[in-house]
Enzyme design. Structure first.
Site, PDB file in Angstrom:
ATOM      1  N   LYS A  13      -4.759 -24.507  24.898  1.00 27.65           N
ATOM      2  CA  LYS A  13      -5.196 -25.545  23.942  1.00 27.65           C
ATOM      3  C   LYS A  13      -4.458 -26.860  24.172  1.00 27.65           C
ATOM      4  O   LYS A  13      -5.064 -27.921  24.251  1.00 27.65           O
ATOM      5  CB  LYS A  13      -4.918 -25.114  22.485  1.00 27.65           C
ATOM      6  CG  LYS A  13      -5.579 -23.829  22.054  1.00 27.65           C
ATOM      7  CD  LYS A  13      -5.229 -23.502  20.607  1.00 27.65           C
ATOM      8  CE  LYS A  13      -3.755 -23.239  20.374  1.00 27.65           C
ATOM      9  NZ  LYS A  13      -3.232 -22.037  21.055  1.00 27.65           N
ATOM     10  N   ARG A  88      -4.899 -22.888  11.293  1.00 30.25           N
ATOM     11  CA  ARG A  88      -4.579 -21.577  11.843  1.00 30.25           C
ATOM     12  C   ARG A  88      -4.836 -20.466  10.836  1.00 30.25           C
ATOM     13  O   ARG A  88      -4.636 -19.297  11.161  1.00 30.25           O
ATOM     14  CB  ARG A  88      -3.102 -21.560  12.219  1.00 30.25           C
ATOM     15  CG  ARG A  88      -2.827 -21.564  13.711  1.00 30.25           C
ATOM     16  CD  ARG A  88      -1.325 -21.508  13.864  1.00 30.25           C
ATOM     17  NE  ARG A  88      -0.874 -21.090  15.152  1.00 30.25           N
ATOM     18  CZ  ARG A  88      -0.537 -21.919  16.131  1.00 30.25           C
ATOM     19  NH1 ARG A  88      -0.659 -23.213  15.981  1.00 30.25           N
ATOM     20  NH2 ARG A  88      -0.063 -21.433  17.249  1.00 30.25           N
ATOM     21  N   ARG A 127       5.356 -20.062  31.132  1.00 27.66           N
ATOM     22  CA  ARG A 127       5.284 -21.395  30.512  1.00 27.66           C
ATOM     23  C   ARG A 127       6.656 -22.047  30.498  1.00 27.66           C
ATOM     24  O   ARG A 127       7.658 -21.440  30.160  1.00 27.66           O
ATOM     25  CB  ARG A 127       4.741 -21.304  29.085  1.00 27.66           C
ATOM     26  CG  ARG A 127       4.850 -22.637  28.346  1.00 27.66           C
ATOM     27  CD  ARG A 127       3.837 -22.815  27.253  1.00 27.66           C
ATOM     28  NE  ARG A 127       4.057 -21.968  26.100  1.00 27.66           N
ATOM     29  CZ  ARG A 127       3.255 -21.966  25.031  1.00 27.66           C
ATOM     30  NH1 ARG A 127       2.193 -22.745  25.003  1.00 27.66           N
ATOM     31  NH2 ARG A 127       3.491 -21.164  24.024  1.00 27.66           N
ATOM     32  N   ARG A 160      10.487 -21.878  25.909  1.00 23.59           N
ATOM     33  CA  ARG A 160      10.503 -21.952  24.449  1.00 23.59           C
ATOM     34  C   ARG A 160      11.068 -20.671  23.840  1.00 23.59           C
ATOM     35  O   ARG A 160      10.779 -19.577  24.322  1.00 23.59           O
ATOM     36  CB  ARG A 160       9.080 -22.177  23.924  1.00 23.59           C
ATOM     37  CG  ARG A 160       8.766 -23.654  23.696  1.00 23.59           C
ATOM     38  CD  ARG A 160       7.314 -23.892  23.454  1.00 23.59           C
ATOM     39  NE  ARG A 160       6.745 -23.031  22.417  1.00 23.59           N
ATOM     40  CZ  ARG A 160       5.487 -23.123  22.002  1.00 23.59           C
ATOM     41  NH1 ARG A 160       4.686 -24.020  22.535  1.00 23.59           N
ATOM     42  NH2 ARG A 160       5.032 -22.322  21.074  1.00 23.59           N
ATOM     43  N   ARG A 171       3.058 -12.904  17.939  1.00 26.15           N
ATOM     44  CA  ARG A 171       2.184 -14.064  17.721  1.00 26.15           C
ATOM     45  C   ARG A 171       0.721 -13.707  17.970  1.00 26.15           C
ATOM     46  O   ARG A 171      -0.170 -14.237  17.313  1.00 26.15           O
ATOM     47  CB  ARG A 171       2.625 -15.226  18.611  1.00 26.15           C
ATOM     48  CG  ARG A 171       3.929 -15.853  18.108  1.00 26.15           C
ATOM     49  CD  ARG A 171       4.629 -16.659  19.172  1.00 26.15           C
ATOM     50  NE  ARG A 171       3.884 -17.820  19.571  1.00 26.15           N
ATOM     51  CZ  ARG A 171       4.044 -18.455  20.730  1.00 26.15           C
ATOM     52  NH1 ARG A 171       4.923 -18.012  21.602  1.00 26.15           N
ATOM     53  NH2 ARG A 171       3.328 -19.516  21.000  1.00 26.15           N
TER      54      ARG A 171
END
Ligand code: ADP
Ligand code: ADP
Ligand code: ZN
Length: 214
Positions: A13, A88, A127, A160, A171
């Protein structure tokens, strides 16, 4: 043009939202980025948000909705914006709808970047994020020009805190429980567009611009 990005954590996203923002000249509004900036600056909001983010849970709606409504009311949003990571939950979507109604406007497109769970864990483990400017890279799929360094601003890239595999799993569960119902919510409004997020970044972007127009 007012756009919402939907999709699992790690679906791409943010990557797509930045490209859309540049092409169409509309602000990119990421609630995750806003929370992370607050954490970095040690604000009260940051302290509260962190407790939830580190556990892979959603920050409560009370701390999230007003912030976004406030942001989209600013002048730079008058021609449109792209919301990345908000709404969300169904209550967040309803709060957004109420605010948009007051402003006598509505969302044009909800773009769902569709990626199956089994691809997500790989995406997340590779990531890398820039704490300076928020740019996102991937060690295999989207490597920076110099390993470990942000192309945009030269800062050292980080993993992160919430991208550890156990937190990613949490998540994903939270996504399926609380966020996935939004796909149906926007489908019923007739503004849902689904793109295949497993394709290459540039192909996904091509599919999105085909929807939004040149
Ligand atoms: P990703 O891009 O991987 O989906 P984000 O940067 O969007 O992650 O969000 C990181 C974390 O910030 C979420 O796991 C959640 O704790 C919090 N967060 C971001 N946006 C929202 C939101 N709209 N409502 C509640 N929590 C949010
Ligand atoms: P989200 O905002 O949905 O959490 P990101 O845009 O941060 O997702 O992307 C998650 C990770 O996957 C990042 O490391 C990013 O560079 C990488 N990525 C994004 N899009 C693609 C794609 N189409 N193919 C492979 N990797 C991708
Ligand atoms: Zn940077």
């Amino acid at each position: 043009m007012k756009i919402i990005m939907l999709g699992a954590p790690g679906a791409g996203k943010g990557t797509q939202a930045i490209m859309i923002s540049e092409k169409y000249g509309i602000p990119h509004i990421s609630t995750g980025d806003i929370f992370r900036a607050n954490i970095k600056n040690g604000t009260e909001l940051g302290k509260k948000a962190r407790e939830y983010m580190d556990q892979g849970l959603l920050v409560p709606d009370e701390l999230t909705c007003d912030l976004v409504v406030d942001r989209i009311s600013r002048d730079d949003c008058s021609k449109g914006y792209i919301l990345d990571g908000f709404p969300r939950t169904i209550p967040q979507a309803q709060a957004l709808d109420r605010a948009l109604e007051r402003m006598e406007t509505s969302i044009d497109y909800a773009i769902d970047v569709d990626v199956p769970d089994e691809n997500i864990v790989n995406r997340m483990s590779g990531r890398r994020a820039c704490p300076g400017c928020g740019a996102t890279y991937h060690v295999m799929f989207r490597a920076p020009k110099t390993e470990g360094i942000c192309d945009e601003c030269g800062e050292k890239l980080i993993v992160r805190a919430d991208d550890q595999p156990e937190t990613v799993q949490k998540r994903l569960t939270v996504y399926h429980d609380q966020t996935q119902p939004l796909i149906d919510y926007y489908d019923k409004k007739g503004i849902l567009k689904t793109v295949d997020g497993t394709k290459h970044v540039d192909e996904v972007f091509g599919d999105i611009t085909a929807i939004l127009g040149e």
